[in-house]
Motif scaffolding. Structure first.
Motif, PDB file in Angstrom:
ATOM      1  N   GLN A  27      50.215  51.841  28.427  1.00 57.82           N
ATOM      2  CA  GLN A  27      49.988  52.193  27.030  1.00 57.82           C
ATOM      3  C   GLN A  27      48.545  51.820  26.686  1.00 57.82           C
ATOM      4  N   GLY A  28      48.049  52.351  25.590  1.00 62.14           N
ATOM      5  CA  GLY A  28      46.667  52.107  25.233  1.00 62.14           C
ATOM      6  C   GLY A  28      46.366  50.644  24.961  1.00 62.14           C
ATOM      7  N   ILE A  29      45.247  50.187  25.523  1.00 62.22           N
ATOM      8  CA  ILE A  29      44.851  48.790  25.348  1.00 62.22           C
ATOM      9  C   ILE A  29      43.410  48.685  24.846  1.00 62.22           C
ATOM     10  N   ALA A  30      42.924  49.755  24.225  1.00 63.99           N
ATOM     11  CA  ALA A  30      41.529  49.774  23.742  1.00 63.99           C
ATOM     12  C   ALA A  30      40.604  49.429  24.905  1.00 63.99           C
ATOM     13  N   SER A  31      39.713  48.462  24.699  1.00 66.87           N
ATOM     14  CA  SER A  31      38.807  48.046  25.777  1.00 66.87           C
ATOM     15  C   SER A  31      39.152  46.658  26.283  1.00 66.87           C
ATOM     16  N   ARG A  32      40.384  46.277  26.077  1.00 60.37           N
ATOM     17  CA  ARG A  32      40.788  44.898  26.384  1.00 60.37           C
ATOM     18  C   ARG A  32      41.258  44.787  27.823  1.00 60.37           C
ATOM     19  N   LEU A  33      40.285  44.847  28.724  1.00 59.02           N
ATOM     20  CA  LEU A  33      40.575  44.807  30.151  1.00 59.02           C
ATOM     21  C   LEU A  33      39.555  43.943  30.868  1.00 59.02           C
ATOM     22  N   ALA A  34      40.046  43.178  31.823  1.00 56.92           N
ATOM     23  CA  ALA A  34      39.187  42.346  32.664  1.00 56.92           C
ATOM     24  C   ALA A  34      39.397  42.701  34.124  1.00 56.92           C
ATOM     25  N   TRP A  35      38.364  42.456  34.913  1.00 62.59           N
ATOM     26  CA  TRP A  35      38.426  42.644  36.364  1.00 62.59           C
ATOM     27  C   TRP A  35      38.105  41.326  37.051  1.00 62.59           C
ATOM     28  N   PHE A  36      38.844  41.074  38.141  1.00 61.62           N
ATOM     29  CA  PHE A  36      38.661  39.856  38.921  1.00 61.62           C
ATOM     30  C   PHE A  36      38.476  40.211  40.391  1.00 61.62           C
ATOM     31  N   GLN A  37      37.769  39.326  41.082  1.00 58.25           N
ATOM     32  CA  GLN A  37      37.626  39.389  42.527  1.00 58.25           C
ATOM     33  C   GLN A  37      38.322  38.152  43.112  1.00 58.25           C
ATOM     34  N   GLN A  38      39.117  38.362  44.158  1.00 57.33           N
ATOM     35  CA  GLN A  38      39.757  37.233  44.817  1.00 57.33           C
ATOM     36  C   GLN A  38      39.553  37.304  46.320  1.00 57.33           C
ATOM     37  N   LYS A  39      39.089  36.209  46.880  1.00 59.02           N
ATOM     38  CA  LYS A  39      38.949  36.084  48.331  1.00 59.02           C
ATOM     39  C   LYS A  39      40.089  35.210  48.862  1.00 59.02           C
ATOM     40  N   PRO A  40      40.432  35.368  50.133  1.00 60.62           N
ATOM     41  CA  PRO A  40      41.591  34.645  50.691  1.00 60.62           C
ATOM     42  C   PRO A  40      41.502  33.140  50.464  1.00 60.62           C
ATOM     43  N   GLY A  41      42.589  32.569  49.960  1.00 61.89           N
ATOM     44  CA  GLY A  41      42.667  31.138  49.741  1.00 61.89           C
ATOM     45  C   GLY A  41      41.911  30.636  48.528  1.00 61.89           C
ATOM     46  N   LYS A  42      41.367  31.545  47.741  1.00 63.61           N
ATOM     47  CA  LYS A  42      40.585  31.157  46.564  1.00 63.61           C
ATOM     48  C   LYS A  42      41.225  31.694  45.286  1.00 63.61           C
ATOM     49  N   ALA A  43      40.832  31.110  44.165  1.00 64.41           N
ATOM     50  CA  ALA A  43      41.293  31.605  42.878  1.00 64.41           C
ATOM     51  C   ALA A  43      40.551  32.883  42.515  1.00 64.41           C
ATOM     52  N   PRO A  44      41.160  33.709  41.702  1.00 64.12           N
ATOM     53  CA  PRO A  44      40.431  34.875  41.182  1.00 64.12           C
ATOM     54  C   PRO A  44      39.173  34.454  40.425  1.00 64.12           C
ATOM     55  N   LYS A  45      38.172  35.329  40.489  1.00 62.71           N
ATOM     56  CA  LYS A  45      36.897  35.089  39.804  1.00 62.71           C
ATOM     57  C   LYS A  45      36.649  36.226  38.832  1.00 62.71           C
ATOM     58  N   LEU A  46      36.353  35.900  37.580  1.00 67.97           N
ATOM     59  CA  LEU A  46      36.107  36.918  36.564  1.00 67.97           C
ATOM     60  C   LEU A  46      34.803  37.652  36.839  1.00 67.97           C
ATOM     61  N   LEU A  47      34.892  38.989  36.861  1.00 68.66           N
ATOM     62  CA  LEU A  47      33.710  39.830  37.049  1.00 68.66           C
ATOM     63  C   LEU A  47      33.297  40.528  35.756  1.00 68.66           C
ATOM     64  N   ILE A  48      34.269  41.157  35.118  1.00 73.41           N
ATOM     65  CA  ILE A  48      34.050  42.035  33.968  1.00 73.41           C
ATOM     66  C   ILE A  48      35.080  41.683  32.899  1.00 73.41           C
ATOM     67  N   TYR A  49      34.670  41.666  31.638  1.00 69.24           N
ATOM     68  CA  TYR A  49      35.615  41.518  30.535  1.00 69.24           C
ATOM     69  C   TYR A  49      35.295  42.562  29.478  1.00 69.24           C
TER      70      TYR A  49
END
Lengths: 107, 119
Positions: A27-49
């Protein structure tokens, strides 16, 4: 709940390639989206909000676009350190939900 | 530089309560600018947001877990905690604590801690 669907589930590329990952919201979420990068054994890292805002310290080869239900993450020139799994997350509605991930692999 | 660190047992028996703590260093859990969340990641269900706590003690939970979850904050110790009751093998996951500003994207994560539910 807002379902987040990513495609493809995996993509292979070479250093220097341009890679695009898609995320679709149920459903529509306007521009309320984030992207993360995750490498093995690590926590996700915020790239884009906010769909297209680059988090501080993130290289400018990463960019995001979209609004409503369809979003993209683009890596303009793949670097060796970019091989990882990428996730989208909607920040519009509780419960906060994530996409299933896209693995970027070396060709 | 603000850091988050999860701690707690790595093995929990079925039907018991999973308890984890997230310690905040280099910053304050009492900041009015942030919400403090727990997120888990399992191979079967990917990334799942569990819930949040604000410095005031107000909380919000994922409805799928709400009946079993309690998240609390201890400002005197600069930490927040997760309790998940009546655990089953399906609760086996890496549990992360994370920080979100008011627009709910997670800008800071702990390293994560693996919790296995097994007898």
């Amino acid at each position: 709940d807002v379902q987040m669907t990513q495609s493809p589930s995996s993509v292979s590329g070479s250093v220097g390639d341009r890679v695009t990952i898609t995320c679709r919201a149920s459903q529509g979420i306007a521009s309320r989206l984030a992207w993360f990068q995750q490498k093995p054994g690590k926590a996700p890292k915020l790239l884009i909000y906010a769909a297209s805002s680059l988090q501080s310290g993130v290289p400018s080869r990463f960019s995001g676009s979209g609004s409503g239900t369809d979003f993209t993450l683009t890596i303009s020139s793949l670097q060796p350190e970019d091989f990882a799994t990428y996730y989208c997350q909607q920040t519009n509605t509780f419960p906060l939900t994530f996409g299933g991930g896209t693995k970027v692999e070396i060709k | 530089q603000v850091q988050l660190q999860e701690s707690g047992p790595g093995l929990v028996k079925p039907s018991e309560t999973l308890s984890l703590t997230c310690s905040v260093s280099g910053g304050s859990v009492s900041s009015s600018s942030y919400y403090w969340s727990w997120i888990r990641q399992s191979p079967g269900k990917g990334l799942e947001w569990i819930g949040y706590v604000y410095y005031s003690g107000s909380t919000g939970y994922n409805a799928s877990l709400k009946s079993r979850v309690t998240i609390s904050v201890d400002t005197s110790k600069n930490q927040f905690s997760l309790k998940l009751s009546s655990v089953t093998a399906a609760d086996t996951a890496v549990y992360y604590c994370a920080r979100a500003p008011k627009y709910w994207y997670f800008d800071l994560w702990g390293r994560g801690t693996l919790v296995t539910v097994s007898s």
